[in-house]
Design an enzyme around this catalytic site. Structure first.
Site, PDB file in Angstrom:
ATOM      1  N   ASN A   1       0.867  -1.179   0.000  1.00 22.32           N
ATOM      2  CA  ASN A   1       0.000   0.000   0.000  1.00 22.32           C
ATOM      3  C   ASN A   1       0.907   1.233   0.000  1.00 22.32           C
ATOM      4  O   ASN A   1       1.541   1.538   1.004  1.00 22.32           O
ATOM      5  CB  ASN A   1      -0.899  -0.023   1.246  1.00 22.32           C
ATOM      6  CG  ASN A   1      -1.748   1.230   1.366  1.00 22.32           C
ATOM      7  OD1 ASN A   1      -1.807   2.039   0.439  1.00 22.32           O
ATOM      8  ND2 ASN A   1      -2.397   1.393   2.508  1.00 22.32           N
TER       9      ASN A   1
ATOM     10  N   LYS B   1       0.033   4.296  -0.278  1.00 19.84           N
ATOM     11  CA  LYS B   1      -0.604   5.473   0.346  1.00 19.84           C
ATOM     12  C   LYS B   1      -0.408   6.717  -0.544  1.00 19.84           C
ATOM     13  O   LYS B   1      -0.471   6.606  -1.762  1.00 19.84           O
ATOM     14  CB  LYS B   1      -0.057   5.653   1.766  1.00 19.84           C
ATOM     15  CG  LYS B   1      -0.181   4.357   2.587  1.00 19.84           C
ATOM     16  CD  LYS B   1       0.096   4.504   4.052  1.00 19.84           C
ATOM     17  CE  LYS B   1      -0.044   3.139   4.722  1.00 19.84           C
ATOM     18  NZ  LYS B   1      -0.017   3.178   6.165  1.00 19.84           N
TER      19      LYS B   1
ATOM     20  N   HIS C   1      -9.390   0.957   5.211  1.00 21.44           N
ATOM     21  CA  HIS C   1      -8.065   1.190   5.784  1.00 21.44           C
ATOM     22  C   HIS C   1      -8.181   2.137   6.980  1.00 21.44           C
ATOM     23  O   HIS C   1      -9.004   3.063   6.974  1.00 21.44           O
ATOM     24  CB  HIS C   1      -7.106   1.780   4.735  1.00 21.44           C
ATOM     25  CG  HIS C   1      -5.697   1.750   5.225  1.00 21.44           C
ATOM     26  ND1 HIS C   1      -5.191   2.717   6.060  1.00 21.44           N
ATOM     27  CD2 HIS C   1      -4.711   0.839   5.065  1.00 21.44           C
ATOM     28  CE1 HIS C   1      -3.947   2.401   6.380  1.00 21.44           C
ATOM     29  NE2 HIS C   1      -3.627   1.268   5.778  1.00 21.44           N
TER      30      HIS C   1
ATOM     31  N   GLU D   1      -6.542   4.586   7.960  1.00 21.67           N
ATOM     32  CA  GLU D   1      -6.404   6.030   7.697  1.00 21.67           C
ATOM     33  C   GLU D   1      -7.702   6.601   7.126  1.00 21.67           C
ATOM     34  O   GLU D   1      -8.027   7.760   7.373  1.00 21.67           O
ATOM     35  CB  GLU D   1      -5.200   6.264   6.772  1.00 21.67           C
ATOM     36  CG  GLU D   1      -3.889   6.082   7.544  1.00 21.67           C
ATOM     37  CD  GLU D   1      -2.799   5.343   6.778  1.00 21.67           C
ATOM     38  OE1 GLU D   1      -2.816   5.362   5.542  1.00 21.67           O
ATOM     39  OE2 GLU D   1      -1.929   4.734   7.448  1.00 21.67           O
TER      40      GLU D   1
ATOM     41  N   GLU E   1      -5.140  -5.091  10.488  1.00 25.35           N
ATOM     42  CA  GLU E   1      -4.103  -4.079  10.689  1.00 25.35           C
ATOM     43  C   GLU E   1      -4.374  -3.350  12.000  1.00 25.35           C
ATOM     44  O   GLU E   1      -5.190  -2.402  12.029  1.00 25.35           O
ATOM     45  CB  GLU E   1      -4.121  -3.061   9.540  1.00 25.35           C
ATOM     46  CG  GLU E   1      -3.800  -3.659   8.186  1.00 25.35           C
ATOM     47  CD  GLU E   1      -3.200  -2.629   7.239  1.00 25.35           C
ATOM     48  OE1 GLU E   1      -2.159  -2.930   6.643  1.00 25.35           O
ATOM     49  OE2 GLU E   1      -3.743  -1.513   7.097  1.00 25.35           O
TER      50      GLU E   1
ATOM     51  N   GLY F   1       2.819   2.002  10.790  1.00 23.39           N
ATOM     52  CA  GLY F   1       3.775   3.100  10.654  1.00 23.39           C
ATOM     53  C   GLY F   1       4.532   3.423  11.933  1.00 23.39           C
ATOM     54  O   GLY F   1       5.187   4.452  12.032  1.00 23.39           O
TER      55      GLY F   1
ATOM     56  N   SER G   1       3.748  -2.469  10.274  1.00 23.32           N
ATOM     57  CA  SER G   1       5.199  -2.541  10.485  1.00 23.32           C
ATOM     58  C   SER G   1       5.825  -3.861  10.021  1.00 23.32           C
ATOM     59  O   SER G   1       6.789  -4.347  10.615  1.00 23.32           O
ATOM     60  CB  SER G   1       5.540  -2.258  11.956  1.00 23.32           C
ATOM     61  OG  SER G   1       5.163  -0.928  12.295  1.00 23.32           O
TER      62      SER G   1
END
Ligand code: 13P
Length: 250
Positions: free
Chosen positions: A8, A10, A96, A98, A169, A175, A214
């Protein structure tokens, strides 16, 4: 079931950078890709067509990071599954963290997108995962169950199992460099599997469950070998072809 090794990207990479990375990835992995692995890249929309072309080799595909729940219309800034497919996407990504937690998407909207993408002929990867306060207060299963039941509510029960994957996730692992431990991953994936089987019956056993958060070349081999881990969804470490190729072949 092929393991799905997904990147991904992003909101990173211009067209040239994205195509270079995709070509590099194919160059480093195509002739070594085991039969039981599939590689998927979610580039930004602006580079989707070039990346899809670069990933035309067997076992590779491209996907859109998001889409709206209509084919066309007055929806400024949005993009449809039809447009993604036209640009070469085989997959779409929904839910996702985000989009849920930065851009405010609800579980219900994620569910509408998931069902709509499948209806339009995309394969869909639906992301779920708990925040750190939810984990600390013992709510992991409650959060996952709600995201899954609402996220899958309108998905036809007879959907082909290779068209729907779940990515677990945990938000606190995205991240941060703080990868979930093997026990945490296995517990969450086993729980996701249980819900998939309760929703889709035996076919739920054939749907892929990816881990994301990660993932790096150094930890991918251990993660991918865990029970009920059928692939990975990688952010930061997928941005360089060298590092993502090590993950793909781990
Ligand atoms: P990182 O691999 O950078 O933690 O990101 C994970 C992710 O969000 C993939 O969708």
């Amino acid at each position: 079931m092929k393991k799905l090794m997904a990147a991904n990207w992003k909101m990173y990479k211009t067209w040239d950078q994205a195509v270079d990375t995709a070509e590099g990835l194919v160059g480093l992995t195509a002739d070594k890709l085991p039969d039981d692995r599939e590689v998927l890249v979610f580039p930004p929309f602006t580079a989707l067509k070039g990346v899809a072309q670069a990933l035309s080799a067997d076992g590779f595909s491209a996907g859109g990071q998001d889409y709206y729940i209509d084919q066309e219309g007055a929806f400024t800034g949005e993009i449809s599954p039809m447009m993604l497919k036209d640009a070469g996407a085989a997959y779409g990504l929904t839910g996702h963290s985000e989009r849920r937690h930065v851009l405010g998407e609800t579980d219900e909207f994620v569910g509408q997108k998931t069902a709509y993408g499948l209806e339009c002929g995309l394969k869909v990867v639906l992301c779920v995962g708990e925040k750190i306060d939810e984990r600390k207060s013992g709510k992991v299963e409650e959060v996952l169950e709600h995201q899954l039941r609402v996220g899958l509510k309108d998905v036809p029960r007879d959907v082909a199992p290779d068209r729907l994957s779940i990515a677990y996730e945990p938000v606190w692992a995205i991240g941060t460099g703080e990868v979930a431990g093997p026990g945490e991953i296995v517990d969450a994936h086993t729980f996701v599997r249980k819900i998939l089987v309760s929703v889709f019956g035996e076919k739920g056993n054939e749907m892929r469950i990816l881990y994301g958060g990660s993932v790096k070349p150094a930890n991918c081999g251990e993660i991918i070998a865990l029970d009920n881990v059928d692939g990975v969804l990688v952010g930061g470490a997928s941005l360089e072809s060298e590092s993502f190729s090590q993950i793909v072949l781990a």
